[in-house]
Design an enzyme around this catalytic site. Structure first.
Site, PDB file in Angstrom:
ATOM      1  CD  GLU A  30      -2.521   1.744   0.387  1.00 42.37           C
ATOM      2  OE1 GLU A  30      -2.459   2.943   0.049  1.00 42.37           O
ATOM      3  OE2 GLU A  30      -3.280   0.928  -0.179  1.00 42.37           O
ATOM      4  CD  GLN A  31      -0.276   5.528  -3.775  1.00 40.72           C
ATOM      5  OE1 GLN A  31       0.689   5.669  -4.512  1.00 40.72           O
ATOM      6  NE2 GLN A  31      -1.462   6.052  -4.038  1.00 40.72           N
ATOM      7  NE  ARG A 104     -14.842   3.853   0.963  1.00 36.97           N
ATOM      8  CZ  ARG A 104     -15.144   3.119  -0.101  1.00 36.97           C
ATOM      9  NH1 ARG A 104     -16.361   3.176  -0.617  1.00 36.97           N
ATOM     10  NH2 ARG A 104     -14.247   2.345  -0.646  1.00 36.97           N
ATOM     11  CE1 TYR A 208     -24.670   5.519   3.834  1.00 34.78           C
ATOM     12  CE2 TYR A 208     -25.804   6.193   1.835  1.00 34.78           C
ATOM     13  CZ  TYR A 208     -24.660   5.750   2.476  1.00 34.78           C
ATOM     14  OH  TYR A 208     -23.506   5.551   1.750  1.00 34.78           O
ATOM     15  CG  ASP A 286     -13.447   1.455  -7.574  1.00 35.59           C
ATOM     16  OD1 ASP A 286     -14.519   0.911  -7.890  1.00 35.59           O
ATOM     17  OD2 ASP A 286     -13.359   2.332  -6.699  1.00 35.59           O
TER      18      ASP A 286
END
Length: 394
Positions: A30-31, A104, A208, A286
């Site tokens: 992970e960067q 998230r 929401y 993605d």
């Protein structure tokens, strides 16, 4: 078999967890300098919850999420409300699992903790990479080699570029605003455990609750052509956001005014790829199938991808290339359908017929009839990651 994963977002960590649960060694690169997710909400329908529950996160999810009672449409200027469908117990009854809304960052933390509990050294931070041929080249020149490389490095994927060439997105003409609001700053009517979708000519708003009801997620999408930066970290300001929703119901303005710093990003469209695998390299989330957010399935697709990828590699332990092809075959039709369906929903939310109450009532009754809602969502929610067909190449 060691599997390399570029990207420690939701998709990459789901894949890592699913693989470690099946006995694989993983190395996630992970960067970012720290393991965290951007502050935003997401919707997790039963198909995604099912996969995470199978990975042992069912109870942990319940502790951080909200289980909304249902979804509803509201008209942009009058606030007139139409109920779409019930969730809560009905989701469990129909699909075997609940429908959640959650932060998230909370989901990301649960996934990271679960991966590191199984394999403490699985995640390498602060490492920019170039990736091809099942090799990750780090910024310092060091190389990591594995039996397979998974590009889970998001919409601007480095790994995707090696497989598909330069990215050529097309601006949709829509700009999205997002932010997270402390629930205690809002009136009770805006804190209900319901997913609301405000629709109007040229724009729509979704809100929401998140994190046990302590937060409220806001997303506002408006048609405008003067902002084409595709980044989740570009800051806007409250006054600009209010101008984009001038004339909208006071409830929408109350939500916007409660935002501390709203973020804005341009929504870019991409046609579904016909292939995202080359040799022992593949993509997920993605990086494989970037989608517009109008079916609330972006994160769920990445979760399904990670789970199915592990199933396919387990079924082909001695031939990872065959496993990657089986994974793509199992996922490409469904994800392409979601990408196209999301683009179609954008037109539905912004239809000119919504400008006036009379036309809007007829339009909503027609477009969100029970029959059309079931056709739009049933095939999404009933998907079972354990029963999805896997066909290994001969």
């Amino acid at each position: 078999m060691k599997i390399l994963i570029a990207g420690a977002g939701i998709g990459g960590l789901t894949a890592a967890l699913a693989l470690t649960r099946r006995g694989f060694e993983v190395q996630v690169v992970e960067q970012a300098a720290e393991l965290r997710e951007l502050g935003a909400g997401l919707q997790l329908s039963a198909n995604g919850v099912r996969a995470l529950a199978q990975l042992g996160l069912g109870e942990a999810l319940r502790e951080v999420a909200v289980e909304p009672a249902g979804k509803a449409v509201r008209l942009w200027n009058s606030g007139q409300t139409w109920k779409l469908f019930d969730l809560g117990a009905e989701s469990v009854q129909r699909y075997g699992h609940p429908y959640y809304t959650l932060y998230r960052a909370d989901l990301h933390r649960l996934l990271a903790e679960a991966v590191l509990a199984v394999q403490p050294g699985a995640v390498m931070l602060g490492a920019r990479t170039e990736g091809e041929e099942a090799v990750l080249t780090l910024e310092n020149g060091a190389e990591l080699r594995g039996a397979a490389l998974i590009g889970a490095d998001g919409v601007h994927s480095v790994v995707r570029r090696h497989i598909l060439g330069p990215d050529r997105p097309v601006f949709t003409g829509c700009v999205a605003w997002r932010g997270v609001i402390p629930a205690h700053t809002l009136p009770q009517r805006l804190r209900e455990p319901i997913g609301y979708n405000w629709v109007g000519p040229g724009a729509h708003v979704i809100h929401y609750p998140l994190r046990r009801g302590e937060l409220v997620n806001f997303v506002g999408i408006v048609e405008r052509g003067d902002w084409q930066v595709e980044s989740w970290t570009e800051k806007g300001d409250v006054e600009e956001c209010l101008r984009d929703f001038a004339g909208w119901h006071e409830d929408v303005h109350t939500l916007i005014r409660a935002l501390d710093t709203p973020f804005k990003w341009a929504l870019m469209g991409r046609e579904p790829a016909s292939n995202w695998t080359e040799g022992r390299v593949t993509l997920l989330g993605d990086a494989a199938h970037p989608t517009l957010p109008f079916l609330a399935q972006g994160a769920v697709m990445a979760i399904e991808d990670g789970y199915l990828l592990a199933r396919c590699l387990e079924a082909s332990r001695h031939d990872p290339q065959a496993g990657l092809l089986a994974y793509q075959d199992a996922r490409i039709e469904r994800t392409s359908r979601i990408v196209r369906g999301s683009a179609e929903n954008a037109k539905r939310f912004h239809n000119p017929a919504l400008a006036h109450a009379e036309g809007a009532a007829a339009y909503v009754d027609r477009e969100w009839s029970e029959e059309k809602v079931r056709a739009r969502y049933e095939w999404l929610f009933e998907y079972n990651v354990d029963e999805a067909r896997i066909a290994l190449p001969v």
